[in-house]
Write a protein that holds these residues in place. Structure first.
Motif, short mmCIF file in Angstrom:
data_model
loop_
_atom_site.label_atom_id
_atom_site.label_comp_id
_atom_site.label_asym_id
_atom_site.label_seq_id
_atom_site.Cartn_x
_atom_site.Cartn_y
_atom_site.Cartn_z
N LYS A 6 0.85 -1.17 0.00
CA LYS A 6 0.00 0.00 0.00
C LYS A 6 0.89 1.23 0.00
O LYS A 6 1.91 1.26 0.68
CB LYS A 6 -0.88 0.02 1.26
CG LYS A 6 -1.91 -1.05 1.31
CD LYS A 6 -2.72 -0.86 2.58
CE LYS A 6 -3.84 -1.87 2.65
NZ LYS A 6 -4.66 -1.65 3.86
N PRO A 7 0.49 2.26 -0.75
CA PRO A 7 1.31 3.48 -0.71
C PRO A 7 1.28 4.08 0.69
O PRO A 7 0.23 4.18 1.31
CB PRO A 7 0.63 4.40 -1.73
CG PRO A 7 -0.71 3.82 -1.99
CD PRO A 7 -0.66 2.38 -1.62
N ALA A 76 0.73 8.97 -4.45
CA ALA A 76 0.32 7.69 -3.86
C ALA A 76 -0.28 6.78 -4.91
O ALA A 76 -0.03 5.57 -4.91
CB ALA A 76 -0.67 7.94 -2.72
N ARG A 77 -1.07 7.34 -5.82
CA ARG A 77 -1.70 6.52 -6.87
C ARG A 77 -0.69 6.06 -7.92
O ARG A 77 -0.71 4.91 -8.35
CB ARG A 77 -2.80 7.31 -7.58
CG ARG A 77 -4.09 7.43 -6.82
CD ARG A 77 -5.22 7.98 -7.68
NE ARG A 77 -4.87 9.16 -8.45
CZ ARG A 77 -4.91 10.41 -7.99
NH1 ARG A 77 -5.30 10.63 -6.74
NH2 ARG A 77 -4.59 11.43 -8.76
N PRO A 80 2.93 3.77 -6.12
CA PRO A 80 2.54 3.09 -4.88
C PRO A 80 3.67 2.31 -4.21
O PRO A 80 3.58 2.02 -3.02
CB PRO A 80 1.41 2.16 -5.33
CG PRO A 80 1.68 1.92 -6.78
CD PRO A 80 2.27 3.19 -7.29
N ARG A 104 -6.33 10.85 1.79
CA ARG A 104 -6.93 9.56 2.16
C ARG A 104 -7.91 9.04 1.11
O ARG A 104 -8.35 7.90 1.20
CB ARG A 104 -7.57 9.67 3.53
CG ARG A 104 -6.52 9.70 4.63
CD ARG A 104 -7.11 9.56 6.02
NE ARG A 104 -6.06 9.45 7.00
CZ ARG A 104 -5.73 10.42 7.86
NH1 ARG A 104 -6.41 11.56 7.87
NH2 ARG A 104 -4.74 10.24 8.72
N SER A 106 -6.86 8.50 -1.75
CA SER A 106 -5.97 7.64 -2.53
C SER A 106 -5.23 6.62 -1.69
O SER A 106 -4.82 5.58 -2.20
CB SER A 106 -4.95 8.49 -3.29
OG SER A 106 -5.59 9.24 -4.29
N THR A 107 -5.02 6.91 -0.42
CA THR A 107 -4.36 5.95 0.47
C THR A 107 -4.79 6.21 1.91
O THR A 107 -4.88 7.37 2.32
CB THR A 107 -2.82 5.99 0.38
OG1 THR A 107 -2.28 4.99 1.26
CG2 THR A 107 -2.25 7.35 0.74
N GLN A 109 -2.98 5.01 4.24
CA GLN A 109 -1.70 4.86 4.92
C GLN A 109 -1.00 6.20 5.06
O GLN A 109 -0.11 6.54 4.28
CB GLN A 109 -0.82 3.86 4.17
CG GLN A 109 -1.36 2.46 4.11
CD GLN A 109 -1.33 1.79 5.47
OE1 GLN A 109 -0.44 2.03 6.27
NE2 GLN A 109 -2.32 0.96 5.74
N THR A 189 2.37 -0.88 7.97
CA THR A 189 2.15 -1.53 6.68
C THR A 189 2.29 -3.05 6.76
O THR A 189 2.23 -3.72 5.76
CB THR A 189 3.12 -0.99 5.62
OG1 THR A 189 4.47 -1.20 6.06
CG2 THR A 189 2.87 0.48 5.35
#
Length: 192
Positions: A6-7, A76-77, A80, A104, A106-107, A109, A189
């Motif tokens: 995950k990014p 992030a997209r 990643p 958030r 897009s991620t 994390q 993660t």
């Protein structure tokens, strides 16, 4: 940690003079594939494109917060597998939340780190730091501005929630701080 499924975005926050840039440099060396995004650069560009608000602070521009959040989300997209490092002081809780809400999308994390420092250590660091060695007048202006921001940063730290990792920096080397951040990133993660 060199890759994540995950990014992961690590927002390194804290007062001016807390060591955000130095810790980011250490993280970049230790983490491998990273993207370092400095939202201050967005502010510098916006100053040439749009009028600043009465405060003179580009963070008060809704377009700055939007561009920063959208840029982080895009990284992030599109990247990643890379750790995204964002060193930027944001002491306005609403602004930080606005930016993080965009990210958030897009991620989920997002690791928010606050580099904590005592008032005296911070004042000493700012007083002795040279930002503009070739422009003493500008250097003095920046120093005075940073010193004036100490109270706001101390107040912001007192409002941080449980979702923020607070790391004291007074007696901790930047490399140790980077290792702590990487350990927390790995834990979040599932790479611990």
């Amino acid at each position: 940690m060199t890759r994540t499924e995950k990014p992961l975005l690590v927002w390194i926050n804290g007062p001016f003079g807390a060591g955000k840039s130095t810790v980011t440099d250490e993280l970049s060396r230790a983490a491998g594939e990273v993207i370092v995004f400095d939202p201050e650069e967005v502010g510098f560009h916006l100053r040439t494109w749009v009028p600043l608000p009465a405060s003179g602070d580009f963070q008060d521009l809704a377009c700055w917060r939007d561009v920063v959040g959208q840029t982080c989300a895009a990284f992030a997209r599109h990247y990643p597998s890379r750790l995204l490092l964002v060193p930027m002081t944001v002491v306005n809780d609403d602004y930080r939340q606005e930016i993080f809400d965009i990210i958030r999308k897009s991620t989920d994390q997002v690791l928010h780190v606050w580099l904590s420092v005592t008032r005296q250590t911070l004042a000493d660091r700012i007083t002795h730091q040279v930002i503009w060695p070739d422009d003493p007048e500008r250097d003095a202006e920046v120093r005075a501005w940073r010193l004036a921001q100490i109270d706001g940063a101390m107040t912001a730290e007192s409002r941080l929630g449980a979702d923020t990792v607070v790391l004291p920096t007074d007696d901790t080397r930047p490399r140790q701080l980077a290792e702590r951040i990487l350990a927390e990133a790995a834990r979040r993660t599932g790479k611990a």
